[in-house]
Structure formats: structure tokens, C-alpha cells
Design a protein around this motif. Structure first.
Motif, mmCIF file in Angstrom:
data_model
loop_
_atom_site.group_PDB
_atom_site.id
_atom_site.type_symbol
_atom_site.label_atom_id
_atom_site.label_comp_id
_atom_site.label_asym_id
_atom_site.label_seq_id
_atom_site.Cartn_x
_atom_site.Cartn_y
_atom_site.Cartn_z
ATOM 1 N N ALA A 10 11.183 -1.828 10.867
ATOM 2 C CA ALA A 10 11.278 -0.439 11.329
ATOM 3 C C ALA A 10 12.458 0.270 10.690
ATOM 4 N N GLU A 11 13.589 -0.408 10.591
ATOM 5 C CA GLU A 11 14.752 0.205 9.930
ATOM 6 C C GLU A 11 14.414 0.578 8.494
ATOM 7 N N PHE A 12 13.748 -0.324 7.794
ATOM 8 C CA PHE A 12 13.422 -0.086 6.394
ATOM 9 C C PHE A 12 12.471 1.097 6.251
ATOM 10 N N ILE A 13 11.445 1.140 7.091
ATOM 11 C CA ILE A 13 10.473 2.232 6.989
ATOM 12 C C ILE A 13 11.135 3.567 7.303
ATOM 13 N N ASN A 14 11.930 3.625 8.365
ATOM 14 C CA ASN A 14 12.570 4.891 8.738
ATOM 15 C C ASN A 14 13.540 5.368 7.669
ATOM 16 N N ALA A 15 14.223 4.417 7.001
ATOM 17 C CA ALA A 15 15.229 4.800 6.007
ATOM 18 C C ALA A 15 14.620 5.121 4.650
ATOM 19 N N TYR A 16 13.615 4.322 4.217
ATOM 20 C CA TYR A 16 13.141 4.416 2.838
ATOM 21 C C TYR A 16 11.693 4.849 2.701
ATOM 22 N N CYS A 17 10.956 4.845 3.788
ATOM 23 C CA CYS A 17 9.558 5.275 3.723
ATOM 24 C C CYS A 17 9.274 6.303 4.814
ATOM 25 N N PRO A 18 10.066 7.352 4.895
ATOM 26 C CA PRO A 18 9.882 8.308 6.002
ATOM 27 C C PRO A 18 8.523 8.978 5.993
ATOM 28 N N ASP A 19 7.857 9.006 4.825
ATOM 29 C CA ASP A 19 6.549 9.661 4.728
ATOM 30 C C ASP A 19 5.403 8.655 4.759
ATOM 31 N N LEU A 20 5.685 7.443 5.154
ATOM 32 C CA LEU A 20 4.650 6.412 5.220
ATOM 33 C C LEU A 20 3.531 6.862 6.159
ATOM 34 N N PRO A 21 2.285 6.854 5.703
ATOM 35 C CA PRO A 21 1.174 7.211 6.603
ATOM 36 C C PRO A 21 1.088 6.202 7.755
ATOM 37 N N LEU A 22 1.088 6.718 8.963
ATOM 38 C CA LEU A 22 1.035 5.865 10.148
ATOM 39 C C LEU A 22 -0.301 6.028 10.843
ATOM 40 N N PRO A 23 -0.786 4.999 11.497
ATOM 41 C CA PRO A 23 -2.052 5.123 12.226
ATOM 42 C C PRO A 23 -1.909 6.083 13.400
ATOM 43 N N ASP A 24 -2.979 6.746 13.722
ATOM 44 C CA ASP A 24 -2.995 7.635 14.894
ATOM 45 C C ASP A 24 -3.323 6.788 16.123
ATOM 46 N N LEU A 25 -2.329 6.579 16.964
ATOM 47 C CA LEU A 25 -2.515 5.757 18.158
ATOM 48 C C LEU A 25 -2.494 6.604 19.422
ATOM 49 N N SER A 26 -2.848 7.854 19.271
ATOM 50 C CA SER A 26 -2.904 8.734 20.436
ATOM 51 C C SER A 26 -3.859 8.147 21.475
ATOM 52 N N GLY A 27 -3.405 8.077 22.714
ATOM 53 C CA GLY A 27 -4.228 7.520 23.775
ATOM 54 C C GLY A 27 -4.184 6.019 23.887
ATOM 55 N N VAL A 28 -3.465 5.372 22.972
ATOM 56 C CA VAL A 28 -3.349 3.917 23.012
ATOM 57 C C VAL A 28 -2.086 3.531 23.765
ATOM 58 N N SER A 29 -2.212 2.615 24.693
ATOM 59 C CA SER A 29 -1.039 2.110 25.416
ATOM 60 C C SER A 29 -0.496 0.881 24.705
ATOM 61 N N VAL A 30 0.813 0.860 24.521
ATOM 62 C CA VAL A 30 1.489 -0.269 23.874
ATOM 63 C C VAL A 30 2.599 -0.754 24.799
ATOM 64 N N VAL A 31 2.474 -1.978 25.255
ATOM 65 C CA VAL A 31 3.557 -2.620 26.003
ATOM 66 C C VAL A 31 4.403 -3.385 24.990
ATOM 67 N N ALA A 32 5.647 -2.968 24.829
ATOM 68 C CA ALA A 32 6.511 -3.555 23.803
ATOM 69 C C ALA A 32 7.604 -4.391 24.443
ATOM 70 N N GLU B 244 0.818 -1.210 0.000
ATOM 71 C CA GLU B 244 0.000 0.000 0.000
ATOM 72 C C GLU B 244 0.852 1.261 0.000
ATOM 73 N N ALA B 245 2.117 1.124 0.403
ATOM 74 C CA ALA B 245 3.032 2.264 0.372
ATOM 75 C C ALA B 245 3.666 2.446 -0.995
ATOM 76 N N GLY B 246 3.286 1.608 -1.962
ATOM 77 C CA GLY B 246 3.781 1.764 -3.328
ATOM 78 C C GLY B 246 4.992 0.932 -3.680
ATOM 79 N N TRP B 247 5.350 -0.005 -2.831
ATOM 80 C CA TRP B 247 6.509 -0.852 -3.112
ATOM 81 C C TRP B 247 6.080 -2.128 -3.826
ATOM 82 N N GLN B 248 6.952 -2.555 -4.752
ATOM 83 C CA GLN B 248 6.760 -3.855 -5.382
ATOM 84 C C GLN B 248 7.353 -4.904 -4.446
ATOM 85 N N VAL B 249 6.490 -5.692 -3.854
ATOM 86 C CA VAL B 249 6.910 -6.614 -2.812
ATOM 87 C C VAL B 249 7.060 -8.018 -3.380
ATOM 88 N N PHE B 250 8.237 -8.577 -3.201
ATOM 89 C CA PHE B 250 8.496 -9.967 -3.576
ATOM 90 C C PHE B 250 8.635 -10.799 -2.308
#
Length: 1006
Positions: free
Chosen positions: A880-902, A796-802
Motif C-alpha cells: 500500500a505504501e508503494f502504490i500510494n507513493a509511486y502509483c497514485p494513478d493505479l486503476p483500482l477495482p470498483d468495490l462500491s457496496g462491498v463489505s471488507v473486514v480488515a 500490469e501497472a507498467g513496472w518491471q518486477v523482479f
């Protein structure tokens, strides 16, 4: 008939009848305690862990009856060899670790000797107090060990040595006398009421007062000349004009006069807002020359740090680990603050100190309290481990790591010391407590041969002579131990050295208290005796195992990377560390990374442990989770997961293995077979629902019968994504213009591979947006949600995925079970598939972090001569490395107010780092609760029956409390084993990062 001296059979028998603590005497246990953080190895006969002070009294009484030598040990972080001994070693840290009382009004604490300094700091902090001395090992060193060595640390400039902060000591000497020793003057507000008056204290030791009186001239002229004169016995405290105080005198006696049972220590106010001032100089000598100008400003600490030490940090942890520093090749780190000073007043004092130093402009930086200041102090705290290698990569050793001179002589001493190093062809990274004139440096002394030992001995005697020239001390805070006791005649007159022996005889006439250290009837041990590295034999890499390329193909050199600084015994979570989960769970020395290194070192000398196949090794290695956290957190560069795999490989090569090695070690093979036969996965899923059947299967395989088996994928990814299949094709950006459509990529020149790997990143941006999703065996055969979400997200970000072919297993489970020949086979097959897209500029995105870590790390050590491995490794990214390096403008979901235990996967944290994931999640606006530490599953480890108690204990350290405290939060874990652990133990369903980023309707909000 009396008991023979050193009758260990009777000693053990009496202990079994009277002693309540643990008594350890296996070959493995003795190997673990045979050394501390020094260069020396002396295996004890017995290790005892007393339950309480009464138990300690029983132990010491039995030791006296059997005339067994006694060595007290805290955390074993001694650099001088004073926490090892030939008789019984007392491990204080196991049980004698209670903080008995904190009196915030009178500002003192009563503690047992095994209390860790950081724990005392934590307990005192709510009252706005702290214990003043703070050595770099404060996160794991014990108060008893600090008293034994008279430890200091950076803040001794403001608060003094440990001896200045001990108000009362209770100890038992070599004759069994229970001594109460106090500080002077007697009317200190903090002094406990039951401390004897000064004149009565010294009378507890008959003959001591008259011995002092007979040697007043020697004591007055040779002792107490400057603050860091720690070597020998500090007899100046026994002078009548100094109150004849026993407590400061006994501090620094290194367990040679008695064993501590309890201590009362002074607490000091916490500075309100300490500020760090970094001053840059052309070199360390110029930095040292500025110290006398700085001290009148009354800084809390003045630390010296070499630019080469900082460069080691950059190489080890990346440029981001080092904040900006002032211009220069040597720095002074000065902390400024004080009771009652707010931040504005402290900043003004910091500017005044900088002006007094002579540094200005870009040579000065001021850091208010915060992340940058903390990061700089962490670099300094890790100096002992980071300095364990010279800039050229040679192993560097303690031995002359602690000399001190009066601060006004420091620059001249360093100038001559540098000349001495050049004369002997030695090198090391300088740092230390420059405000007190104390210099730390580990040197590449050639300790591996008899000739090298002779050269090292000559250097040590020459260095001691040099320190004497400048009125210094051969030890400034680490004690003399076995490393320096023989050098004392270079610092003291023969009368003073003889006085040490006379004092020892009054407290310990049988020479049972830490013999061989400082003094004794036969004198101390020689500096070249019992050196650990000299006893080791050559053990080289095996052609089918790991290459150990960073250690020149030598397992012996690799295992001896560990110098015992003991960071693996610390709770590193506050600094974002993961090491060492098994020690944090059990508190036993045997479960620390250091202990595992020690037993492998022992295998190289064939002493207590005969070789790498010796089953005793597994008393210590078995509970290693192979989390790889040490590879990131250990400043000495230990990678115990790799060493454990290599040891398993050598132990079972050509021999039958445990059934779990075939069941779990070959899991990807079983998953592929299941995928090839229609209907088998469905039948297997039905079988897993029959609980009695799964329990029988688990028991037969020696697996944990309380676990449930995972569900197997019933449809292959290839069937679900027929248009995503990847077949290598020639592209215009192929670095060599080769056609990869019919043959695997074979690269003859490693330099070309390096260029290709680096070019991959640029190629991905300059061509059509194509990316390979590498779905590992777990993401294919067990939990496909992550790979499906990643395909959706990037498409959906426009990449040809193999989709990488199904036969691209990295061999992870073969690696963790030590089946390295099989792992190499799988990696060679993977290279055939992934080298062509890597060469053609296609980034490769891994889904499972442990498998991705193989391509970024172990891959290069198992196939070191194949340049394609480096090329594929350079082309491999986490999502995450790939998105930060090559898709810096990738639309991200708005998770404001959402708690994430990682829960970062341990291999993800250790090899790739979790910074990219943290950055990406924070962009979503989520409230991130990031866990520090292992989940406890660790792949096959948590599935094995014998490992269940440790797996649960590790989970209780971070994972389970966080899930309990955040019941409504999303649980994020890229690692399949992490998700499995949470679901099994807490009933919490976990998701992959790709799922989080494709979830437009988060299930939970605060």
C-alpha cells in the motif's frame, strides 16, 4: 498464645480457609505489584483479589488478627507510591468492579471501588450523564483510586475534585468499624436516603469531633485555601460551618484511614457540543499569565501544553498525529460548552473566551467536535508517558509532577520554578491543568546513584519551599504518597502536621492502613527511600543480541522506560490502538505490558527475580504475544516484543531449547529444505490430511493438537516466474558507481548509506520503473497467493518486477523465539542480496507484514553497525505504501457496496502504520470494517499448546465478533497468521491486499 504481628504463615493459612478470591504470593506476583506508577519499589508479602465486598471484609478481619499492613490498589496508576506496601496489597480492579446502580433522575451512581472511570462514563452516557473528574488515566484508573488521591483531571475546572463529587462513602477503618460517610449539605437531591445526618457521621469516630474543636484556628487558617490544595488531610471539611462532612474529608486520605467498600458519586450532564479553543503564546509562562483572564468565561477545562511535548508526539508517531495548532511555543487548550448549549451557541462562547484571553489572529484556533479535537486531547492525555523523556532523551521521572498554586500565582511560580530547574540542572516537559493552577512535569532527576538521590532530595525540598511561597500545594491531585509526604512540613505548620498523626491514630491506631504514607507513629517514608532505579545494577547489551541503541546500549535503562502509567491496561480500541491484547483478554495485572516491564526491572536489581534466566520471569512473560503494539501505543516507548526476544536469547544461550523453537523457530529452514527435494511438499500435504498423524506430531512438539497444519507450496516461485529472477546489475544511478554484479554491497560510511536510502525513493521515479518483490518464507513456502497477485498487479501497472532470491529470509521466527544469533546470520545473508538493488534505486516491496516490519525495525537493532541495513530499511515498503507513493494513478477495482473486514497485522500497525492501506481501500469505495486489536495467533504463539486459551480469548475480543457480525464480507488480512486464525476458528477464508486489488469480480456485495 496470640498471633504474632506480621505472621504471614498464619495469615495465608487463615485466608485459605475463609477467603474466596485469589491469593498471590509467588516471587513473580510480588515483583509485579512491587511498584505502581511512581519511583518507588516495596515488594508486598501477599496480593489478594477479593471476589466481593463480603470477601473484602474477611480479608480485612484476617489482616487485623495477624496485624498485617494493608494497602488498597485500583489500577496502580499512582505517581506518588501510595498504591504499594509491605504487607498485603488488595487489588480492587480484578473483581470489585461492579456498577451497582445508576439513577438518571437523581443523577448519581453507586459503584464498587474497582470500577474503571471510563466504564462508568460509558454506562452513564446513554442517560446524557458523566462523572465530572477525569484524570488523564481515566481509561484505566478506578473510582476507588480517584477517591484515594482526590483526583481531578482537566474538567475539575468545571465539575470540581473527586471529593466534591462523592456523595457517600462506605469504608472499613483500621479498627474494623464500618463507616458510612456523607457529603454536605445533607439535603442534596442526589444524597442516598441511608446516609447518616452530619452530626452523627462524625460521631462514628470517637474523639474526632473534639479533636477538630480543639484545633479550629489551625484548620481554618491552613486548610481549604484554594481548590487544588490536596496535600495532607483535607480537614476543612470537618469544620462545623462546613457540615462536619466525612465523605469529602476521607477523599484524598490515600488509604491511610480505611478501605473503601462502596461509593455513591454524583453524575453531571454531558455538554451537548463541546468546542476546543487552542490559544498560542510565546512560552508556558505567558500562557499561565493569561489564565486569570480566561476563567471568568467559565470554561469546562483549561489545559497547558508545551510545544516540546507536541514535538515528542511528532517524533514518536509522525507529523500526521498532530493537527495544526496556533502559532506559539506554549498553548492553552480551553474546552467550552454546557448543558443546553447547541454548537452555534458554544462556538460564540468560544470566540468570546478567545477575545478575553488576549490572543488573536494566528494565535487562535477553534476546533468543533471531531477528529482534530480528539487528537489534541489524546496528546494531552498521554502527557505522563510522553513526558517520560526530556527533549535530550534523558529518562524523566515523577516525584514533583503534581504541584499546584492558586491560578493567579501560576505565572510567577513558573518563572521561579524554571530558575530552580536551571540551578539544579534539571529539565522536563511542562503541561497540566492550568485553569486550576496545577502543573505536571517529569524531571530528569538522577535517581540511579546515592549521590543522585541526594541531589534529587535537595531539589524536592527546595521545590516544596517554592510552592509554599506562593501559597500552593505540593500535590494538586496525585496525592502525597512516598514521593511527597516528607515534604508536608514545608507546606504546613508543625501543629497541622501533628494533627495529621492524631487523626490517623483515631482511625488506625495500629498503623496498619498504608503505613509510610502521609503520617504515622514514626512519620512517613523519606523521599529517597525505596527508590526503584537506585536499586538496579548495570545490564548492557550483548554483542549477539539487540543493540538497544535508543537507550545507549543499556538494558537497565530500556526496562526502566516503563514508569507504570498503565495505558496497557486500557481498552485502546476507541482510539485505534492495539495494546495490550493479553490484558484485554484476561483482565489480570500479570498479563499487562507494565507487569512484564516490572518483572524485567526486578531482574536488574536481583531482588525477587535473580536475573534474566530466572524461570519465574516466564510466569509473566509467557503470555506476551510479541505483537509489538506497545512499541506504537505505549507513550513511554516500551517494546516488549524486543525485550521478550532478548530475554529468551539470554535464557537459552548455550542451552537446549523447547522443541517448538526448533519446529516453528526454524520453519523457514524446513520450508527451504522441502522446496529443494522434489515431491516432499506433496507428501507432506498428504500427511496433513491424516488427522491422527498430525495430532501425534503436534503433541510431540508441544503444539496445539486442535490446530491443523497449513498446506505447503508444491512449486517454487522461481519455477513459476523464470523471467522474474533478480540478479544485481550495475546501473547509472548507483550512488557509488560500484559494480554489484559479483560482490555484495559493502558501505564503509553510514552517512553515505543514509543518503542512499533517502535517494532510493527519488531514484525509483527517475529511472525505468523497476521494483523488487521480496517474497518471504511464508509467501514462498505456504501461501503464494499474495506474492502472485502483487507481481500481477505491479506488472500490469507498467513496472518491471523482479523477484528477490529465495535465500532472503529475515529471520523473523528466529527473532520471536529469541534465537538472535541465527537471526543475525539470516539478515547478513539478506543484506548481500538486497543491499545492491537498494543502492541502485530499486524499491523493495514486502508481502508479509511481519517480515516487512523486521526490515523496518529489528533489522537496525540487530545489525546496527552495518550501514547497509539502514539503506535496505529505507528502501523497503508495504504494498500500500508503494502504490500510494509511486502509483497514485493505479486503476483500482470498483468495490462500491462491498463489505471488507480488515485485520491489520499487529506488526504492520505497530511499525509501518496502517494509514496507507486504509487510504487505498477507501479509494475503492469498499465499506471498510477495520479491526483494532490482535487476532490472537501472533505467529508461533497461537500454535503452542499452552497458549491456546489466551489465543482464543484474544480472538474473541475483536476478530471473531467482527466475522460473525459480517458473514458476507470479504476478510482481508495481509498476515499469514491472521488468515490462519480466521480460517481455523471461524472457517473464514482470508485474502491479501494484492488479491483484493486484482479481483475484478468481488465475491460479495451488500
Amino acid at each position: 498464645m496470640g498471633i504474632r504481628a506480621g505472621d504471614y504463615h498464619t495469615f495465608r493459612s487463615l485466608l485459605r480457609d475463609k477467603f474466596r478470591g485469589e491469593v498471590l504470593d509467588s516471587r513473580a506476583d510480588r515483583a509485579v505489584y512491587a511498584t505502581d506508577s511512581s519511583n518507588y519499589r516495596i515488594p508486598p508479602k501477599v496480593i489478594a483479589c477479593p471476589k466481593d465486598q463480603d470477601d473484602l471484609r474477611v480479608l480485612l478481619q484476617v489482616a487485623r488478627e495477624c496485624r498485617v499492613p494493608v494497602t488498597a490498589r485500583g489500577a496502580g496508576t499512582s505517581c506518588a507510591g501510595n498504591a504499594i506496601g509491605p504487607g498485603v496489597v488488595i487489588d480492587y480492579s480484578r473483581h470489585l468492579n461492579r456498577i451497582i446502580k445508576i439513577d438518571p433522575e437523581k443523577r448519581y451512581a453507586i459503584v464498587e471501588p474497582g470500577v474503571v472511570q471510563a466504564q462508568l462514563q460509558q454506562a452513564a452516557a446513554p442517560y446524557g450523564l458523566r462523572f465530572g473528574p477525569d484524570p488523564s488515566t481515566s481509561s484505566r484508573c478506578t473510582i476507588g483510586g480517584m477517591i484515594g488521591n482526590n483526583a481531578c483531571g482537566p474538567h475539575a475546572t468545571a465539575y470540581g475534585r473527586t471529593s466534591d463529587n462523592v456523595l457517600e462513602l462506605q469504608l472499613i477503618d483500621g479498627l474494623g468499624r464500618e463507616i458510612i460517610a456523607g457529603q454536605t449539605p445533607q439535603d442534596l437531591a442526589e444524597t442516598p436516603q441511608d446516609t447518616p445526618a452530619p452530626e452523627k457521621q462524625i460521631q462514628q469516630i470517637p474523639g474526632l469531633k473534639s479533636l477538630v474543636a480543639a484545633n479550629l484556628a489551625t484548620i481554618r487558617t491552613e486548610f481549604g485555601r484554594f481548590g487544588r490544595q490536596v496535600s495532607g488531610y483535607s480537614l476543612e471539611h470537618l469544620l462545623p460551618e462546613n457540615g462536619s462532612a466525612l465523605a469529602p474529608f476521607l477523599s484524598g486520605t490515600e488509604g491511610t484511614l480505611g478501605v473503601i467498600t462502596q461509593a455513591t458519586v454524583r453524575l453531571v450532564p454531558l455538554p451537548k457540543a463541546p468546542v476546543l479553543v487552542a490559544l498560542g503564546f510565546p512560552d508556558m509562562i505567558a500562557a499561565a499569565a493569561a489564565v486569570p483572564q480566561i476563567l471568568p468565561s467559565k470554561p469546562l477545562a483549561v489545559e497547558g501544553m508545551d510545544a516540546r511535548l507536541v514535538e515528542v508526539v511528532r517524533q514518536h508517531k509522525g507529523p500526521g498525529a498532530v493537527p495544526d495548532l496556533p502559532q506559539g511555543s506554549g498553548w492553552l487548550l480551553c474546552e467550552v460548552g454546557g448543558e443546553g448549549l447547541d454548537e452555534d451557541a458554544t462556538l460564540q462562547r468560544a470566540r468570546e473566551l478567545a477575545a478575553a484571553s488576549g490572543a488573536s489572529g494566528e494565535a487562535v484556533m477553534i476546533y468543533p467536535p471531531g477528529a482534530d479535537a480528539a487528537a489534541i486531547w489524546r496528546i494531552r492525555a498521554d502527557g505522563a508517558g510522553l513526558g517520560g523523556r526530556t527533549p535530550q532523551g534523558d529518562q524523566a521521572w515523577p516525584g514533583w509532577e503534581d504541584a499546584a498554586v492558586p491560578p493567579e500565582n501560576l505565572a510567577a511560580y513558573l518563572q521561579d520554578f524554571q530558575t530552580l530547574l536551571e540551578k539544579f540542572g534539571l529539565d522536563g516537559l511542562l503541561y497540566g491543568h492550568f485553569g486550576d493552577g496545577c502543573v505536571h512535569v517529569r524531571l530528569n532527576m538522577p535517581l540511579g546513584s546515592a549521590a543522585g538521590l541526594g541531589k534529587s532530595r535537595d531539589f524536592l525540598f527546595a521545590a516544596a519551599q517554592l510552592v509554599g511561597k506562593y501559597g500552593g500545594s505540593i500535590s494538586g491531585e496525585h496525592g502525597d504518597g512516598r514521593a511527597r509526604s516528607q515534604l508536608l512540613p514545608k507546606m504546613y505548620s508543625s501543629q497541622a502536621v501533628d494533627l495529621f498523626a492524631q487523626v490517623k491514630a483515631l482511625f488506625d491506631p495500629e498503623n496498619l492502613m498504608n503505613p509510610g504514607v502521609l503520617t504515622g507513629p514514626a512519620g512517613p517514608d523519606g523521599v529517597e527511600e525505596n527508590v526503584r532505579r537506585a536499586q538496579a545494577r548495570v545490564l548492557n547489551a550483548h554483542p549477539e543480541g539487540f543493540a538497544f541503541s535508543e537507550d545507549g546500549g543499556s538494558l537497565t535503562d530500556a526496562f526502566h522506560r516503563c514508569t507504570g502509567v498503565g495505558k496497557c491496561r486500557a481498552d485502546n480500541r476507541g482510539a485505534g490502538g492495539f495494546m495490550c491484547p493479553s490484558f484485554q483478554a484476561s483482565g489480570r495485572e500479570q498479563d499487562a505490558t507494565r507487569a512484564r516491564a516490572r518483572i524485567l526491572q526486578e531482574a536488574t536489581n536481583g531482588g525477587l527475580i535473580h536475573n534474566l534466566s530466572d524461570p519465574e520471569i516466564w510466569q509473566v512473560l509467557d503470555l506476551c504475544l510479541a505483537c509489538k503494539a506497545c512499541s506504537a501505543d505505549c507513550p513511554a516507548g516500551v517494546d516488549m516484543a524486543k525485550w521478550r526476544s532478548e530475554t529468551l536469547f539470554r535464557r537459552y544461550r548455550g542451552r537446549p531449547r523447547p522443541l517448538s523453537h526448533y519446529a516453528l523457530g526454524w520453519l523457514p529452514r524446513w520450508l527451504r529444505l522441502m522446496a529443494k527435494v522434489p515431491g516432499v511438499a506433496r507428501l507432506a500435504n498428504m500427511a496433513t490430511k491424516i488427522r491422527p498423524l498430525t495430532q501425534v506430531a503436534l503433541k510431540l512438539l508441544h503444539l496445539d493438537t486442535t490446530r491443523t497444519l497449513p498446506r505447503f507450496a508444491t512449486r517454487s516461485l522461481e519455477r513459476q516466474y523464470p523471467n522474474r529472477l533478480f540478479w544485481p546489475k550495475k546501473t547509472e544511478i548507483s550512488p557509488w558507481g560500484q559494480d554489484y554484479s559479483n560482490k555484495p554491497a559493502v558501505v564503509a560510511d553510514k552517512k553515505i548509506a543514509v543518503k542512499a536510502g533517502k535517494r532510493t525513493r527519488q531514484a525509483a521515479l527517475s529511472t525505468s520503473k523497476s521494483v523488487v518483490i521480496w517474497a518471504d518464507s511464508f509467501s514462498r513456502g505456504l501461501d503464494q497467493r499474495g506474492v502472485k497477485a502483487a507481481i500481477k498487479l505491479l506488472s500490469e501497472a507498467g513496472w518491471q518486477v523482479f523477484l528477490a532470491p529465495p535465500d532472503t529470509c529475515c529471520g523473523l521466527t528466529w527473532i520471536t523465539t529469541g534465537q538472535l544469533k541465527g537471526a543475525r546470520h539470516h539478515l547478513e545473508k539478506l543484506l548481500e542480496r538486497l543491499a545492491p538493488p537498494a543502492a541502485n534505486g530499486f524499491p523493495i516491496v514486502g508481502i508479509e507484514p511481519s517480515c516487512t516490519a523486521v526490515l523496518r525495525d529489528d533489522f537496525l537493532e540487530l545489525l546496527p553497525s552495518d550501514p547497509r541495513a539502514l539503506m535496505v530499511s529505507e528502501a523497503t515498503f508495504t504494498l500500500a505504501e508503494f502504490i500510494n507513493a509511486y502509483c497514485p494513478d493505479l486503476p483500482l477495482p470498483d468495490l462500491s457496496g462491498v463489505s471488507v473486514v480488515a485485520q491489520p497485522h499487529c506488526h504492520h500497525y505497530s511499525v509501518m502504520g496502517w494509514e496507507a492501506d486504509r487510504t487505498l481501500i477507501k479509494k475503492t469505495g469498499a465499506n471498510l470494517v477495520e479491526l483494532q486489536g490482535c487476532c490472537g495467533m501472533a505467529g508461533n504463539f497461537g500454535m503452542e499448546a499452552d497458549h491456546r486459551p489466551m489465543s482464543l480469548a484474544v480472538a474473541e475480543h475483536a476478530l471473531l465478533p467482527a466475522l460473525k457480525d459480517n458473514p458476507e464480507a470479504i476478510f482481508l488480512a495481509d498476515g499469514f497468521s491472521c488468515r490462519t486464525q480466521a480460517e481455523t476458528l471461524a472457517g473464514r477464508h482470508g485474502i491479501h491486499l494484492a488479491e483484493l486489488l486484482t479481483n475484478s469480480d468481488p465475491c460479495t456485495k451488500e
